[in-house]
Design a protein around this motif. Structure first.
Motif, PDB file in Angstrom:
ATOM      1  N   ALA A   1      -9.920  -2.581  -2.481  1.00  0.00           N
ATOM      2  CA  ALA A   1      -9.854  -1.842  -1.206  1.00  0.00           C
ATOM      3  C   ALA A   1     -10.709  -0.584  -1.291  1.00  0.00           C
ATOM      4  CB  ALA A   1      -8.404  -1.490  -0.870  1.00  0.00           C
ATOM      5  N   GLU A   2     -10.652   0.086  -2.442  1.00  0.00           N
ATOM      6  CA  GLU A   2     -11.462   1.299  -2.619  1.00  0.00           C
ATOM      7  C   GLU A   2     -12.951   0.955  -2.546  1.00  0.00           C
ATOM      8  OE1 GLU A   2     -10.333   4.388  -2.773  1.00  0.00           O
ATOM      9  OE2 GLU A   2      -8.189   3.926  -2.931  1.00  0.00           O
TER      10      GLU A   2
ATOM     11  N   CYS B   1      -9.632  -7.924   1.355  1.00  0.00           N
ATOM     12  CA  CYS B   1     -10.661  -6.939   0.995  1.00  0.00           C
ATOM     13  C   CYS B   1     -11.723  -7.576   0.105  1.00  0.00           C
ATOM     14  CB  CYS B   1     -10.037  -5.735   0.292  1.00  0.00           C
ATOM     15  SG  CYS B   1      -9.086  -4.684   1.404  1.00  0.00           S
TER      16      CYS B   1
ATOM     17  N   THR C   1      -2.877   1.722  -4.489  1.00  0.00           N
ATOM     18  CA  THR C   1      -4.172   1.356  -3.931  1.00  0.00           C
ATOM     19  C   THR C   1      -4.712   0.261  -4.842  1.00  0.00           C
ATOM     20  OG1 THR C   1      -6.351   2.148  -3.209  1.00  0.00           O
ATOM     21  CG2 THR C   1      -5.468   3.089  -5.270  1.00  0.00           C
ATOM     22  N   THR C   2      -5.843  -0.352  -4.477  1.00  0.00           N
ATOM     23  CA  THR C   2      -6.440  -1.366  -5.351  1.00  0.00           C
ATOM     24  C   THR C   2      -7.932  -1.081  -5.478  1.00  0.00           C
ATOM     25  OG1 THR C   2      -6.793  -2.837  -3.455  1.00  0.00           O
ATOM     26  CG2 THR C   2      -4.811  -3.223  -4.777  1.00  0.00           C
ATOM     27  N   GLU C   3      -8.499  -1.516  -6.567  1.00  0.00           N
ATOM     28  CA  GLU C   3      -9.941  -1.328  -6.793  1.00  0.00           C
ATOM     29  C   GLU C   3     -10.739  -1.941  -5.657  1.00  0.00           C
ATOM     30  OE1 GLU C   3     -11.228  -2.981 -10.501  1.00  0.00           O
ATOM     31  OE2 GLU C   3      -9.954  -1.611 -11.646  1.00  0.00           O
TER      32      GLU C   3
ATOM     33  N   GLY D   1      -4.773  -3.466   3.985  1.00  0.00           N
ATOM     34  CA  GLY D   1      -5.604  -3.453   2.772  1.00  0.00           C
ATOM     35  C   GLY D   1      -5.292  -4.592   1.819  1.00  0.00           C
TER      36      GLY D   1
ATOM     37  N   HIS E   1     -13.977   7.669   6.380  1.00  0.00           N
ATOM     38  CA  HIS E   1     -12.723   7.055   5.949  1.00  0.00           C
ATOM     39  C   HIS E   1     -12.519   5.735   6.690  1.00  0.00           C
ATOM     40  CE1 HIS E   1     -11.752  10.768   3.902  1.00  0.00           C
ATOM     41  NE2 HIS E   1     -10.651  10.200   3.411  1.00  0.00           N
TER      42      HIS E   1
ATOM     43  N   THR F   1       0.808  -1.229   0.000  1.00  0.00           N
ATOM     44  CA  THR F   1       0.000   0.000   0.000  1.00  0.00           C
ATOM     45  C   THR F   1       0.843   1.282   0.000  1.00  0.00           C
ATOM     46  OG1 THR F   1      -0.217  -0.363   2.379  1.00  0.00           O
ATOM     47  CG2 THR F   1      -2.112  -0.940   1.011  1.00  0.00           C
ATOM     48  N   SER F   2       2.180   1.179   0.078  1.00  0.00           N
ATOM     49  CA  SER F   2       2.979   2.402  -0.075  1.00  0.00           C
ATOM     50  C   SER F   2       3.226   2.692  -1.558  1.00  0.00           C
ATOM     51  CB  SER F   2       4.300   2.291   0.689  1.00  0.00           C
ATOM     52  OG  SER F   2       5.168   1.396   0.034  1.00  0.00           O
TER      53      SER F   2
ATOM     54  N   TYR G   1      -9.474   2.738   7.644  1.00  0.00           N
ATOM     55  CA  TYR G   1      -8.065   2.318   7.674  1.00  0.00           C
ATOM     56  C   TYR G   1      -8.057   0.799   7.844  1.00  0.00           C
ATOM     57  CZ  TYR G   1      -3.125   2.304   8.959  1.00  0.00           C
ATOM     58  OH  TYR G   1      -1.770   2.087   8.982  1.00  0.00           O
TER      59      TYR G   1
END
Ligand SMILES: Cc1ncc(COP(=O)(O)O)c(C=O)c1O
Length: 462
Positions: A79-80, A315, A75-77, A310, A96, A71-72, A98
């Motif tokens: 997780a979003e 997810c 992002t991924t679809e 994430g 939000h 995640t640094s 986490y």
């Protein structure tokens, strides 16, 4: 049974465990072919039961596409999409999410987020957390420090941050006979107010509480008005409210979040078990907009992070679990089956000489065992009644989640039930019947409860 030689460091050394080999619906099967009704969802985890085809398909699809991305970097679809879903149904003001890998990690993140929030807004002197006795928030050091179970904390005490503990909301034991539930709730809020004053309101970061007490207290429901009083008190002093819904949240009490039934929204909320239903390790902190805004306006990052935040497959599993709950109207099912379970327990244990209290909400219920209903005397902890019940239930093909130390970390026994939301009325009848037999056999084995422990003073005087 497992062979005598094992290289796994099990929770209890030297104990033989059956090996689980498959699961379907509310049932688990061991290597000997014996089946168990999972009446506790493990530890209130398996909200959809075992082997749910939609969740398994979603996990397969995600693995085929992408199993991991740090995640640094990305992002991924998935997780979003999961965060969108959780934010859409979150308590007022929370927008939000986490992601972490379990309940303890969620609590650790929430504690650090709360502390960093005050650093960001220029109140770095705030350094105290207040939590409740008898609470369980996890086993990592921060979570153990806010947790209030004396026995779990004892040997690690030198390593724990200093946390103040106030009374739990434990109506069965602590509400005075001449006190209304509302007056009892006010008394508890006044106790918390006193603790905030003692520490200095400007020095307190947050109050941490399970909305409905779980593992170490046995489905302790708050009295009416208690959490509204807590919320007002925290607001008055600028103290954050962290609700731990790792166990009681994500539908378990019949609403997606247990705090919906209290009419309040926390600043930070931890969720885990029912989020992924056990299909993958996943937890999360749900965060109020103003906390996120403070981070955005300040340092611009949350000084935390783990390798598996994430995780895409976790997810994907959680997103599928949450979609199935909505599609199949499982919150409604949870409420209805919860009523059935409660009715069954009332019939079987309502006048049982050794069941002092039946409590809970939705499919999150517990019975508390006593030697004598009138005096509410707990069993001598040397009998380990809770462990006997677990064993007798397993022998009868029933998984339950009993615990000792309900009252003060040492005294008291309860049995927690948290079956999957897909449980049928017929399965509930079987659960109640087998639990009844297991309780009776366990009590018979300790000699019908003649040996009670010394009655205890109320928590207010402990
Ligand atoms: C309320 C609560 N918080 C935190 C935890 C810790 O979660 P985990 O075991 O996933 O670390 C638990 C686990 O039982 C819990 O019940």
């Amino acid at each position: 049974m497992l062979q005598s030689m094992t290289h796994v460091l099990h929770r209890i050394l030297g104990r033989k465990l059956p090996a689980a080999v498959s699961g379907s619906g509310v049932t688990l099967r061991d290597a000997d072919g014996k089946t168990y009704i999972d009446a506790s969802g493990g530890a209130a985890v398996s909200c959809l039961g075992h082997g749910h085809p939609d969740v398994i398909a979603a996990m397969h699809a995600q693995i085929d596409r992408l199993a991991y991305a740090h995640t640094s970097f990305f992002t991924t679809e998935v997780a979003e999409a999961l965060a969108d879903t959780l934010a859409a149904d979150a308590p007022e003001g929370i927008d939000h999410v986490y992601f972490v890998s379990g309940g303890s990690e969620a609590i650790e993140a929430a504690l650090k987020m709360a502390r960093q929030y005050f650093v960001e807004i220029g109140q770095p002197q705030r350094r105290h957390f207040i939590a409740r006795r008898q609470s369980y928030h996890g086993n990592t050091l921060g979570a153990l420090a806010v947790g209030g179970n004396a026995w779990r904390r004892a040997q690690f005490a030198p390593l724990l941050i200093d946390v103040a503990h106030v009374s739990p909301c434990y109506e069965y034991r602590d509400r005075a006979a001449d006190e209304t539930p509302e007056a009892y709730g006010c008394r508890l809020v006044a106790e918390l107010a006193g603790e905030i004053e003692r520490l200095g309101p400007q020095n307190v970061i947050a109050f941490v509480a399970e909305t409905v007490g779980g593992a170490t207290s046995g489905a302790l429901t708050p009295v009416p008005g208690y959490f509204r009083g807590v919320r007002e008190l925290c607001d008055r002093h600028g103290v954050l409210l962290i609700l731990d819904e790792v166990m009681c949240g994500m539908g378990r009490t019949g609403t997606l979040h247990a705090c919906e039934q209290e009419g309040i929204a926390p600043d930070l909320m931890t969720i885990a078990k029912g989020l992924g239903g056990g299909y993958q390790p996943i937890g999360a902190v749900l965060v109020q907009r103003r906390v996120v805004d403070a981070f955005s306006r300040g340092s611009g990052f949350f000084q935390h992070g783990h390798t598996y935040l994430g995780h895409p497959v976790a997810c994907a599993a959680a997103l599928s679990v949450q979609r199935v709950i909505r599609r199949d109207r499982l919150l409604e099912a949870c409420r209805r089956r919860g009523d059935d379970l409660r009715a069954g327990l009332d019939r079987r244990f309502g006048s049982h000489p050794h069941v002092g209290d039946i409590r809970g909400r939705g499919l999150f219920v517990a019975i508390e065992l006593v030697t004598d209903r009138a005096t509410r005397t707990p069993f001598d902890p040397a009998h380990k009644l809770h462990a006997r019940i677990k064993q007798e239930a397993m022998a009868r093909g029933l998984m339950t989640y009993p615990m000792g130390g309900t009252i003060d970390g040492r005294l008291g026994d309860h049995v927690l039930l948290a079956p999957p939301f897909i449980v049928t009325p017929q399965e509930i009848d079987q659960i109640v019947e087998r639990l009844g037999e297991a309780v009776d056999a366990s009590i018979a084995s300790v000699g019908a409860g003649a040996q009670g422990a010394t009655p205890i003073a109320s928590a207010a005087t402990r």
